[in-house]
Enzyme design. Structure first.
Site, PDB file in Angstrom:
ATOM      1  N   ASP A  19       0.832  -1.235   0.109  1.00 50.50           N
ATOM      2  CA  ASP A  19      -0.080   0.033   0.001  1.00 50.50           C
ATOM      3  C   ASP A  19       0.965   1.227   0.043  1.00 50.50           C
ATOM      4  OD1 ASP A  19       0.911  -0.287   2.774  1.00 50.50           O
ATOM      5  OD2 ASP A  19      -1.040  -1.029   3.581  1.00 50.50           O
ATOM      6  N   ASN A  39      -7.818  -2.549  14.287  1.00 45.62           N
ATOM      7  CA  ASN A  39      -9.068  -3.075  13.824  1.00 45.62           C
ATOM      8  C   ASN A  39      -9.391  -4.224  13.135  1.00 45.62           C
ATOM      9  OD1 ASN A  39      -8.232  -1.864  11.600  1.00 45.62           O
ATOM     10  ND2 ASN A  39      -9.785  -0.352  11.357  1.00 45.62           N
ATOM     11  N   HIS A  53      -7.443  -4.729  10.134  1.00 45.79           N
ATOM     12  CA  HIS A  53      -7.194  -4.336   8.766  1.00 45.79           C
ATOM     13  C   HIS A  53      -5.800  -5.187   8.403  1.00 45.79           C
ATOM     14  CE1 HIS A  53      -5.060  -0.386   9.687  1.00 45.79           C
ATOM     15  NE2 HIS A  53      -4.071  -1.221   9.408  1.00 45.79           N
ATOM     16  N   GLU A  91      -9.947  -2.050   5.229  1.00 50.30           N
ATOM     17  CA  GLU A  91     -10.511  -1.587   6.598  1.00 50.30           C
ATOM     18  C   GLU A  91     -11.672  -2.622   6.956  1.00 50.30           C
ATOM     19  OE1 GLU A  91      -9.122   0.059   8.650  1.00 50.30           O
ATOM     20  OE2 GLU A  91      -8.339   2.093   7.898  1.00 50.30           O
TER      21      GLU A  91
END
Length: 242
Positions: A67, A136, A138, A143
């Site tokens: 990314d 979280n 990811h 996400e």
């Protein structure tokens, strides 16, 4: 999944580095999927050290990063291209032309996503994909949500992700609001996945991802469906796995 809890930072990075160098030694033209963030910093330092000792060469390796931030100049100190150059690429014998990071400043981000996917399809699959995990759940910047996107795409970053990454910037306002990321399907095509999880603050999400239900609310839980995953946990992250 093969899950290991390691009792020291040295054991953690040495084990991860050993897996990667064994692959590169046996397959000099290996294709590596790489990750950024604080978790792999020690691993990259160990790989640099092993290279300097003459224990491994990256001359034939090709890399593909997961990314990149959207709108952050490539030369910015917190861009993922800069991170990879400074933490690994500039210190080993790999040509920068063999290293690939999504272009978060492309004039047409949709076309950049398609270009990155085409490159991965034509040259892949990745032999080993290195991953971390967000608080979280990811992976990459995939996400939590009602669905996951298979291919490379632009994603708005969750507030908790921006807050977590704000420690690398002078303020939260400087953290980009969007990123470009490999999709879940691309990650799952990798021949092997190496998931690194560090810190007591990641213990609960590690438990959810590795033993909980497979759900898009925790994207990393999808890794339970992959046939070849190695998970390395430090003592803090591995408290549910001792």
């Amino acid at each position: 999944m093969n899950i290991y809890t390691l009792d020291s930072e040295e054991a953690f990075v040495q084990t991860a580095a050993g897996l990667i160098t064994a692959l590169v030694t046996s397959r000099p033209r290996a294709k590596l999927g790489l990750a950024t963030g604080s978790t792999p910093v020690g691993l990259y330092a160990k790989l640099v050290d092993m290279h300097r000792q003459g224990l491994v060469s990256f001359a034939g390796v090709t890399t593909y990063n997961l990314d990149e931030y959207v709108g952050l100049p490539e030369q910015h100190s917190e861009s993922y291209r800069t991170f990879m150059n400074e933490k690994l690429f500039k210190h080993v014998d790999i040509s920068l032309q063999q290293t690939h990071v999504p272009n978060g400043n492309a004039a047409d981000l949709e076309q950049e996503c398609l270009r990155y996917d085409r490159m991965l399809e034509e040259n892949g699959p990745v032999d080993l994909q290195l991953l971390g995990i967000g608080h979280n759940g990811h992976i990459g910047f995939n996400e939590p949500g009602n669905h996951l996107i298979g291919g490379t795409h632009v994603v708005p970053l969750k507030e908790e992700t921006r807050v977590a990454n704000a420690r690398f910037f002078d303020s939260l306002d400087e953290v980009p609001t969007h990123a470009i990321t490999m999709g879940a399907a691309t990650i799952m095509k990798s021949r092997q996945i190496l998931l690194l999880i560090r810190g007591a603050d990641k213990a609960e999400i590690a438990r959810q991802a590795l033993t909980g239900p497979i759900t898009t609310d925790c994207p990393a839980s999808l890794l339970q469906c992959h046939p070849n995953v190695v998970v390395l946990l430090d003592e803090g992250a591995g408290r549910f796995f001792r």
